[in-house]
Design an enzyme around this catalytic site. Structure first.
Site, short mmCIF file in Angstrom:
data_model
loop_
_atom_site.label_atom_id
_atom_site.label_comp_id
_atom_site.label_asym_id
_atom_site.label_seq_id
_atom_site.Cartn_x
_atom_site.Cartn_y
_atom_site.Cartn_z
N ASP A 139 0.83 -1.20 0.00
CA ASP A 139 0.00 0.00 0.00
C ASP A 139 0.87 1.25 0.00
O ASP A 139 1.55 1.54 0.99
CB ASP A 139 -0.93 0.00 1.22
CG ASP A 139 -2.17 -0.84 0.98
OD1 ASP A 139 -2.63 -0.92 -0.19
OD2 ASP A 139 -2.70 -1.41 1.95
N GLY A 185 -7.60 -1.52 9.17
CA GLY A 185 -8.47 -1.84 10.29
C GLY A 185 -9.92 -1.41 10.18
O GLY A 185 -10.65 -1.49 11.16
N GLY A 243 -11.08 -4.83 5.06
CA GLY A 243 -11.99 -5.56 5.94
C GLY A 243 -12.15 -7.03 5.60
O GLY A 243 -13.20 -7.62 5.87
N ASP A 267 -10.06 -5.24 -1.37
CA ASP A 267 -9.11 -4.72 -0.39
C ASP A 267 -9.89 -3.96 0.67
O ASP A 267 -10.58 -2.99 0.35
CB ASP A 267 -8.12 -3.80 -1.14
CG ASP A 267 -6.97 -3.31 -0.28
OD1 ASP A 267 -6.87 -3.70 0.90
OD2 ASP A 267 -6.15 -2.53 -0.81
ZN ZN Z 1 -4.25 -1.78 -0.89
#
Ligand code: ZN
Length: 184
Positions: free
Chosen positions: A5, A115, A147, A145
């Protein structure tokens, strides 16, 4: 795959990993490096991420760069191209690009923070992209992407997702291998 990320403190408030870190990860592993660029101007950084060892670059359709031009640059660099849509962006936004893409990433939380809990109203979006892709690009992968835990993973796969990104669930687990296996 290892999902990285990348945040620029502009497209999203947080700042995270940049090309030097991707380069260091590349030296440490042969894993497929999937770089998710949550940045305002991905076009300017395609070259540095491809030189750092990215195997796939995904960027947001909501970014400031020209989408077509950015896709061309990724493809010409020999990297797999992917587009990402935020929760408020409709599935139809990616339809014009599906033939060119290796993957579409459907965000199931607002991008930028780990989160958060899964947004179930994204499931019809996964289904709509899968149905359209079956007509124009059956090899297209759909990634989700945000949860992802075993219960939401099942819902996403039923809707047509192929690739599940999981951060908090896996890295917060006592046993990482068990967490990965429970998703599989
Ligand atoms: Zn991502």
């Amino acid at each position: 795959m290892l999902h990285v990320d990348v945040m620029d403190g502009h497209f999203v408030p947080n700042i995270s990993i940049g090309p030097p870190v991707v380069k260091s990860i590349r030296k440490a592993t042969d894993m497929f490096l999937d770089c998710h660029l949550m940045i305002s101007n991905p076009l300017a950084y395609v070259e540095s991420f491809s030189k750092s060892g990215a195997d796939l670059i995904s960027f947001h359709i909501e970014c400031d760069s020209d989408v077509e031009e950015t896709l061309e640059k990724i493809i010409n660099a020999g990297v797999k191209p992917a587009l990402v849509i935020k929760p408020k962006t409709p599935a139809e936004a990616v339809f014009p690009y599906l033939e060119k893409l290796a993957m579409v990433l459907v965000m199931t939380v607002e991008p930028g923070f780990g989160g958060q809990s899964f947004m179930a109203d994204m499931l019809p979006k996964i289904k709509a992209i899968r149905e359209k892709a079956n007509q124009v690009n059956p090899d297209l992968l759909i990634q989700v992407d945000g949860g992802i835990v075993p219960e939401t993973a099942e819902l996403c796969v039923e809707a047509g997702a192929d690739v599940l990104v999981s951060g908090s669930y896996i890295f917060g687990a006592e046993n990482i291998e068990n967490a990965v296996n429970s998703l599989r």
